[in-house]
Design a protein around this motif. Structure first.
Motif, mmCIF file in Angstrom:
data_model
loop_
_atom_site.group_PDB
_atom_site.id
_atom_site.type_symbol
_atom_site.label_atom_id
_atom_site.label_comp_id
_atom_site.label_asym_id
_atom_site.label_seq_id
_atom_site.Cartn_x
_atom_site.Cartn_y
_atom_site.Cartn_z
ATOM 1 N N GLU A 35 38.264 36.000 20.870
ATOM 2 C CA GLU A 35 38.370 35.503 22.241
ATOM 3 C C GLU A 35 38.665 36.651 23.192
ATOM 4 N N ILE A 36 37.904 36.699 24.280
ATOM 5 C CA ILE A 36 38.103 37.756 25.283
ATOM 6 C C ILE A 36 38.215 37.092 26.648
ATOM 7 N N THR A 37 39.225 37.489 27.413
ATOM 8 C CA THR A 37 39.354 36.996 28.786
ATOM 9 C C THR A 37 39.087 38.154 29.730
ATOM 10 N N ILE A 38 38.111 37.956 30.606
ATOM 11 C CA ILE A 38 37.764 39.007 31.560
ATOM 12 C C ILE A 38 38.417 38.672 32.900
ATOM 13 N N ASP A 39 39.304 39.575 33.352
ATOM 14 C CA ASP A 39 40.002 39.349 34.632
ATOM 15 C C ASP A 39 39.592 40.425 35.639
ATOM 16 N N ALA A 40 40.204 40.364 36.813
ATOM 17 C CA ALA A 40 39.842 41.286 37.897
ATOM 18 C C ALA A 40 40.083 42.738 37.510
ATOM 19 N N ASP A 41 41.188 43.032 36.784
ATOM 20 C CA ASP A 41 41.505 44.413 36.394
ATOM 21 C C ASP A 41 40.439 44.985 35.476
ATOM 22 N N TYR A 42 39.940 44.130 34.543
ATOM 23 C CA TYR A 42 38.896 44.566 33.603
ATOM 24 C C TYR A 42 37.641 44.971 34.392
ATOM 25 N N VAL A 43 37.284 44.137 35.386
ATOM 26 C CA VAL A 43 36.085 44.413 36.203
ATOM 27 C C VAL A 43 36.274 45.713 36.981
ATOM 28 N N LEU A 44 37.446 45.879 37.622
ATOM 29 C CA LEU A 44 37.711 47.100 38.405
ATOM 30 C C LEU A 44 37.690 48.337 37.515
ATOM 31 N N GLY A 45 38.244 48.208 36.305
ATOM 32 C CA GLY A 45 38.259 49.327 35.358
ATOM 33 C C GLY A 45 36.849 49.766 34.987
ATOM 34 N N LYS A 46 35.947 48.820 34.865
ATOM 35 C CA LYS A 46 34.564 49.114 34.482
ATOM 36 C C LYS A 46 33.802 49.821 35.591
ATOM 37 N N PHE A 47 34.143 49.480 36.847
ATOM 38 C CA PHE A 47 33.353 50.005 37.964
ATOM 39 C C PHE A 47 34.087 51.060 38.791
ATOM 40 N N GLU A 48 35.067 51.715 38.154
ATOM 41 C CA GLU A 48 35.809 52.775 38.860
ATOM 42 C C GLU A 48 34.866 53.845 39.410
ATOM 43 N N ALA A 49 33.939 54.253 38.566
ATOM 44 C CA ALA A 49 33.037 55.352 38.946
ATOM 45 C C ALA A 49 32.162 54.970 40.141
ATOM 46 N N GLN A 50 31.817 53.676 40.226
ATOM 47 C CA GLN A 50 30.924 53.250 41.315
ATOM 48 C C GLN A 50 31.658 53.083 42.650
ATOM 49 N N ILE A 51 32.989 52.849 42.575
ATOM 50 C CA ILE A 51 33.739 52.616 43.814
ATOM 51 C C ILE A 51 34.266 53.957 44.316
ATOM 52 N N HIS A 52 33.589 54.525 45.273
ATOM 53 C CA HIS A 52 34.052 55.775 45.865
ATOM 54 C C HIS A 52 33.531 55.836 47.291
ATOM 55 N N GLU A 53 34.127 56.736 48.051
ATOM 56 C CA GLU A 53 33.673 56.899 49.438
ATOM 57 C C GLU A 53 32.264 57.482 49.420
#
Length: 399
Positions: free
Chosen positions: A373-391
């Motif tokens: 069982e895996i629960t995907i929450d907001a932190d998991y999503v943010l962790g995955k897309f760290e590289a994409q979120i930049h100025e």
């Protein structure tokens, strides 16, 4: 609405060459869709009666009845020739060869009793997994004949019902046999001439043709090469949209009242690049707005086959249950919106790329006994897309 609907891509007609006679195929496809819709509606009305006939056939397959002796058709009377009855079966003069016994055969009573028991068991669902042998109508192989103007004609449709239907024996479970037999019986009950007439009216009055990628046939300023083909396709679409008669194998279809919807991204070309006559045939212009974060949330959750449900079902086949929290769904929608705004706006297709990236590691490690069982929450999503979120990288704009 039970309206026949087809979606075609305008670009497929540019492949035909300069003579785009194939453009009429969109109306033929619409007529086929109309036949399908009307036939399904008429068959649905007959399903109840057809299911009873199917039940009788299943009982007959489980407990075959006693074979009846053949009718007395071989005996010919001496005056048949004079009376003109040469067939034998329709003679007014008949010769009796055996005495008729009115008493019922005790063996027939036993068969009737056994059938009543089987009927009850069938209705109680006790025989669903039992195998029986039934006669199934064999679908004829589609032999088509190419005709210069009308596309291709099915040879089966020329001869129609003149050719006898071939059947073959098939061994199936009762539950599968019931579906096939019910379909066959319902098919036999409907009048195909009436269905064709209704479908023709439905196609002409309620038909909808959605012409996608219409921006790709808009010609640029340069006249030559592929542009000649594109403009040719526009000129071929024009009479169909204006209103003309297209011949189909079910009869001529008038396109005067069919609703045509043209759609295109118009990134490179503009609607004004289409030929003026075609522009005039699409009087209602609708401009679509970019998808918002709220739209992405709805796309992810509301449809019957929403993307989240698809990915859950896919991972469940490997024994992994995945749950998305509401915050995670919000975050995925935010990511899709931000990436569309910053890079190229590819609309809802962006969700495919985000979901693949999000579940990449989980999918790669399958099958994994340690995680059920895996629960995907907001932190998991943010962790995955760290590289994409930049100025925004300002340096890339400096030459």
């Amino acid at each position: 609405m039970d309206a026949p609907f087809v979606k075609v891509e305008a670009t497929k007609f540019t492949e035909v060459g300069y003579v785009g006679r194939d453009v009429e195929s969109m109306v033929r496809d619409l007529m086929e869709a109309s036949i399908r819709v009307t036939k399904q509606m008429r068959m649905a009305e007959k399903y109840e009666a057809a299911s009873q006939l199917a039940e009788e056939k299943i009982i007959e397959a489980i407990i075959p009845g006693k074979k009846k002796p053949a009718a007395n058709s071989g005996v010919r009377g001496p005056f048949d020739f004079l009376l003109g009855n040469t067939g034998g079966g329709t003679a007014t003069y008949t010769q009796t060869t055996e005495k008729i016994d009115d008493r019922k055969d005790p063996q027939e009573n036993d068969i009737e009793l056994a059938r009543a028991q089987v009927r009850q068991q069938l209705r109680n669902g006790l025989l669903e997994e039992q195998y029986i042998e039934i006669d199934v109508v064999e679908q004829p192989k589609e032999n088509t004949l190419d005709v210069s103007q009308g596309g291709s004609i099915s040879l089966g449709s020329i001869f129609g019902d003149a050719l006898p239907k071939r059947t073959k024996k098939k061994k199936l479970k009762v539950k599968d046999a019931r579906k096939i037999l019910t379909e066959q019986e319902a098919q036999n009950m409907i009048d195909m001439d009436q269905v064709t007439q209704e479908a023709l009216d439905n196609c002409e009055q309620n038909g909808i043709i959605f012409i996608d990628e219409i921006d790709k046939i808009a010609s640029s300023g340069y006249k030559g090469g592929a542009d000649v083909s594109r403009e040719g396709v526009q000129r071929d679409i024009l009479p169909i949209v204006e209103g003309s008669v297209v011949n189909t194998k079910y009869g001529p279809v008038k396109t005067d009242h069919i609703l045509f919807i043209g759609a295109g991204a118009f990134h490179v070309s503009k609607p004004t690049d289409l030929i003026p006559e075609l522009q005039g045939r699409f009087p209602i212009r609708v401009e679509l707005e970019n998808l918002t974060k709220h739209d992405f949330v709805r796309i992810l959750t509301e449809p019957d086959n929403a993307l989240l449900k698809q990915h859950k079902a896919l991972l469940e086949t490997e024994g992994v249950r995945v749950e998305f929290t509401e915050e995670a769904v919000e975050e995925i929608a935010t990511m899709a919106f931000m990436l569309n705004e910053r890079t190229e706006n590819i609309g809802a297709r962006r969700l495919h790329t985000i979901m693949e990236k999000l579940l990449e590691d989980i999918s790669f490690n399958l099958p994994d006994e340690s995680t059920n069982e895996i629960t995907i929450d907001a932190d998991y999503v943010l962790g995955k897309f760290e590289a994409q979120i930049h100025e925004d990288d300002i340096d890339r704009f400096i030459l």
